[in-house]
Motif scaffolding. Structure first.
Motif, short mmCIF file in Angstrom:
data_model
loop_
_atom_site.label_atom_id
_atom_site.label_comp_id
_atom_site.label_asym_id
_atom_site.label_seq_id
_atom_site.Cartn_x
_atom_site.Cartn_y
_atom_site.Cartn_z
N GLY A 149 -18.86 11.25 -7.16
CA GLY A 149 -18.94 9.81 -7.03
C GLY A 149 -17.58 9.20 -6.73
O GLY A 149 -17.44 8.32 -5.88
N VAL A 150 -16.55 9.68 -7.44
CA VAL A 150 -15.19 9.21 -7.17
C VAL A 150 -14.79 9.58 -5.75
O VAL A 150 -14.19 8.76 -5.03
CB VAL A 150 -14.19 9.81 -8.18
CG1 VAL A 150 -12.76 9.38 -7.83
CG2 VAL A 150 -14.53 9.38 -9.60
N LEU A 151 -15.11 10.79 -5.32
CA LEU A 151 -14.80 11.21 -3.95
C LEU A 151 -15.47 10.30 -2.93
O LEU A 151 -14.90 9.95 -1.90
CB LEU A 151 -15.23 12.65 -3.73
CG LEU A 151 -14.32 13.73 -4.32
CD1 LEU A 151 -14.99 15.09 -4.22
CD2 LEU A 151 -12.97 13.74 -3.62
N GLY A 152 -16.71 9.89 -3.22
CA GLY A 152 -17.41 8.97 -2.33
C GLY A 152 -16.70 7.64 -2.23
O GLY A 152 -16.53 7.08 -1.13
N GLY A 153 -16.25 7.12 -3.38
CA GLY A 153 -15.51 5.87 -3.38
C GLY A 153 -14.18 5.98 -2.68
O GLY A 153 -13.70 5.04 -2.04
N LEU A 154 -13.58 7.15 -2.78
CA LEU A 154 -12.30 7.41 -2.10
C LEU A 154 -12.47 7.38 -0.59
O LEU A 154 -11.65 6.81 0.14
CB LEU A 154 -11.76 8.75 -2.57
CG LEU A 154 -10.33 9.16 -2.23
CD1 LEU A 154 -9.88 10.26 -3.19
CD2 LEU A 154 -10.18 9.66 -0.81
N ILE A 155 -13.57 7.96 -0.12
CA ILE A 155 -13.82 8.05 1.32
C ILE A 155 -14.21 6.70 1.92
O ILE A 155 -13.84 6.37 3.05
CB ILE A 155 -14.94 9.09 1.59
CG1 ILE A 155 -14.45 10.49 1.21
CG2 ILE A 155 -15.38 9.06 3.05
CD1 ILE A 155 -15.57 11.52 1.17
N CYS A 156 -14.96 5.90 1.15
CA CYS A 156 -15.48 4.63 1.65
C CYS A 156 -14.40 3.55 1.62
O CYS A 156 -13.96 3.13 0.54
CB CYS A 156 -16.69 4.20 0.83
SG CYS A 156 -17.46 2.68 1.41
N ASP A 157 -13.98 3.10 2.78
CA ASP A 157 -12.89 2.12 2.86
C ASP A 157 -13.24 0.78 2.23
O ASP A 157 -12.35 0.01 1.85
CB ASP A 157 -12.49 1.89 4.32
CG ASP A 157 -11.83 3.11 4.95
OD1 ASP A 157 -11.28 3.93 4.18
OD2 ASP A 157 -11.87 3.24 6.18
N HIS A 158 -14.53 0.46 2.12
CA HIS A 158 -14.94 -0.83 1.59
C HIS A 158 -14.89 -0.90 0.07
O HIS A 158 -15.02 -1.97 -0.51
CB HIS A 158 -16.35 -1.17 2.06
CG HIS A 158 -16.49 -1.23 3.54
ND1 HIS A 158 -15.60 -1.92 4.36
CD2 HIS A 158 -17.41 -0.69 4.39
CE1 HIS A 158 -15.97 -1.81 5.62
NE2 HIS A 158 -17.05 -1.06 5.66
N ILE A 159 -14.73 0.25 -0.58
CA ILE A 159 -14.69 0.29 -2.04
C ILE A 159 -13.25 0.05 -2.51
O ILE A 159 -12.35 0.82 -2.20
CB ILE A 159 -15.22 1.63 -2.58
CG1 ILE A 159 -16.67 1.84 -2.14
CG2 ILE A 159 -15.10 1.69 -4.09
CD1 ILE A 159 -17.64 0.75 -2.57
N ASP A 160 -13.08 -1.03 -3.28
CA ASP A 160 -11.75 -1.40 -3.78
C ASP A 160 -11.47 -0.82 -5.16
O ASP A 160 -10.32 -0.50 -5.49
CB ASP A 160 -11.63 -2.93 -3.88
CG ASP A 160 -11.98 -3.65 -2.61
OD1 ASP A 160 -11.34 -3.36 -1.58
OD2 ASP A 160 -12.90 -4.50 -2.62
N ILE A 161 -12.52 -0.73 -5.99
CA ILE A 161 -12.37 -0.38 -7.40
C ILE A 161 -13.31 0.78 -7.75
O ILE A 161 -14.46 0.79 -7.33
CB ILE A 161 -12.72 -1.57 -8.32
CG1 ILE A 161 -12.00 -2.86 -7.88
CG2 ILE A 161 -12.45 -1.23 -9.78
CD1 ILE A 161 -10.51 -2.84 -8.09
N ILE A 162 -12.82 1.73 -8.54
CA ILE A 162 -13.65 2.83 -9.04
C ILE A 162 -13.59 2.83 -10.56
O ILE A 162 -12.52 2.74 -11.16
CB ILE A 162 -13.20 4.18 -8.47
CG1 ILE A 162 -13.28 4.17 -6.93
CG2 ILE A 162 -14.06 5.31 -9.03
CD1 ILE A 162 -12.75 5.43 -6.27
N HIS A 163 -14.79 2.93 -11.16
CA HIS A 163 -14.92 2.88 -12.62
C HIS A 163 -15.55 4.20 -13.10
O HIS A 163 -16.76 4.31 -13.24
CB HIS A 163 -15.82 1.67 -12.96
CG HIS A 163 -16.07 1.45 -14.41
ND1 HIS A 163 -15.12 1.63 -15.39
CD2 HIS A 163 -17.21 1.04 -15.07
CE1 HIS A 163 -15.64 1.33 -16.57
NE2 HIS A 163 -16.91 0.99 -16.41
N PRO A 164 -14.71 5.22 -13.34
CA PRO A 164 -15.23 6.56 -13.69
C PRO A 164 -15.20 6.82 -15.20
O PRO A 164 -14.47 6.18 -15.96
CB PRO A 164 -14.23 7.48 -12.98
CG PRO A 164 -12.93 6.72 -13.12
CD PRO A 164 -13.27 5.25 -13.09
N ILE A 165 -15.96 7.80 -15.61
CA ILE A 165 -15.94 8.23 -17.01
C ILE A 165 -14.80 9.22 -17.20
O ILE A 165 -14.65 10.18 -16.43
CB ILE A 165 -17.30 8.84 -17.41
CG1 ILE A 165 -17.36 9.12 -18.90
CG2 ILE A 165 -17.63 10.08 -16.60
CD1 ILE A 165 -18.76 9.44 -19.40
#
Length: 315
Positions: A149-165
């Motif tokens: 999931g974090v990797l997906g957020g890293l790849i997607c330029d539109h994602i500004d914030i990641i909230h991981p466990i």
């Protein structure tokens, strides 16, 4: 309390984020007045950042608290499961109305699993981008329990914030260990993604060693803020002290360290299996016609949301 910017955004937050799930009917079941008081108390102590979600059903607590808070100085992050434009619009309009605000600081897609699920939510992302241009959203994010999931957020330029466990024992990480998770979080932060983590105490499992567990996350330089559930003034004071000094105050240590949360299922459980189907951690099962939590349960209480008899709670 010190404040930091979330990644490359201009959103400035306290190092501690108020996790608001624990005050809801699914857990502590505080009244709106009690919950709002705690939010305002935390703000008076320097916590200007709150995490919520549509499924928590606690927007009314935050709306009440905002009556005594400088909205421009306060950061609200919420989440939804929308995957189409229409669903995203509905979720945003619901949040704006029930929170009584003109904008949401961070709107996230809840429990994303990989770049593939993000692609499946493209319609929602497109709507959030439109809302961002209109000033209704300041940043777009995802929450995730998965390394992918974090990797997906890293790849997607539109994602500004990641909230991981993130916690020292990797409790709740569904597809790897804590080392795997930290590796991708570091990469995401270096790419400019804002990172605020969840469940530093593993949903309550690590409370007996809270100081060690919290310091593990506190000392990770590429985590901007740490979200933790709080349901009393004592917990707020303790968590602030942990963030600022790394220590639990002696005056609070006995009462807090001895507290062990657990998921309970009432006797009137029908064994319908909704909770089993909801839990992605395989943390609950039906045994002899009744739901029973097992060692995989991370005390997130998401299963309670889908219990038709409302017989699941965390105490």
């Amino acid at each position: 309390m010190n404040r930091v910017k979330l990644g490359n955004t201009d959103i400035e937050v306290s190092r501690l984020c108020f996790g608001s799930l624990t005050m809801t009917p699914f857990q502590a079941n505080l009244s709106i007045k009690e919950g709002a008081y705690l939010i305002k108390y935390a703000y008076s102590k320097g916590i200007n950042f709150i995490d919520t979600a549509e499924i928590y059903e606690n927007y009314n607590y935050i709306k009440e608290a905002l009556k005594g808070i400088n909205r421009e100085d306060y950061v609200i992050a919420t989440k939804c499961y929308a995957y189409t434009k229409d669903m995203a619009k509905e979720s945003l309009e619901l949040a704006l109305k029930e929170l009584g605000t003109d904008y949401i600081d961070i709107f996230m897609l809840h429990e994303q699993e990989s770049i593939h699920t993000l692609r499946g939510h493209q319609g929602a992302i497109e709507y959030f981008l439109e809302a961002k241009k209109l000033g209704k959203i300041r940043a777009i994010g995802i929450s995730t329990h998965r390394v992918e999931g974090v990797l997906g957020g890293l790849i997607c330029d539109h994602i500004d914030i990641i909230h991981p466990i993130v916690n020292k024992e990797g409790i709740g990480i569904q597809d790897g260990n804590v080392e795997n998770m930290l590796s991708v979080i570091k990469e995401a932060n270096e790419k400019g993604k804002g990172i605020y983590s969840m469940k530093p105490l593993g949903g309550g499992h690590l409370i007996p060693k809270a100081q060690e567990a919290f310091n593990f996350v506190r000392n990770i330089p590429y985590i901007n803020s740490v979200a933790i559930g709080m349901q009393s003034k004592e917990e707020i004071d303790s968590n602030i002290n942990l963030m600022e000094t790394g220590l639990v105050p002696d005056s609070l240590k006995n009462s807090l360290m001895s507290k062990k949360r657990r998921l309970i299922v009432a006797d009137y459980c029908l064994g319908c299996g909704n909770c089993v189907n909801t839990c992605k951690h395989h943390g609950i099962e039906i045994i002899e016609g009744r739901a029973v939590p097992n060692e995989n349960c991370i005390l997130c209480s998401y299963c309670a949301r889908n219990c038709p008899e409302f017989c699941i709670k965390i105490i």
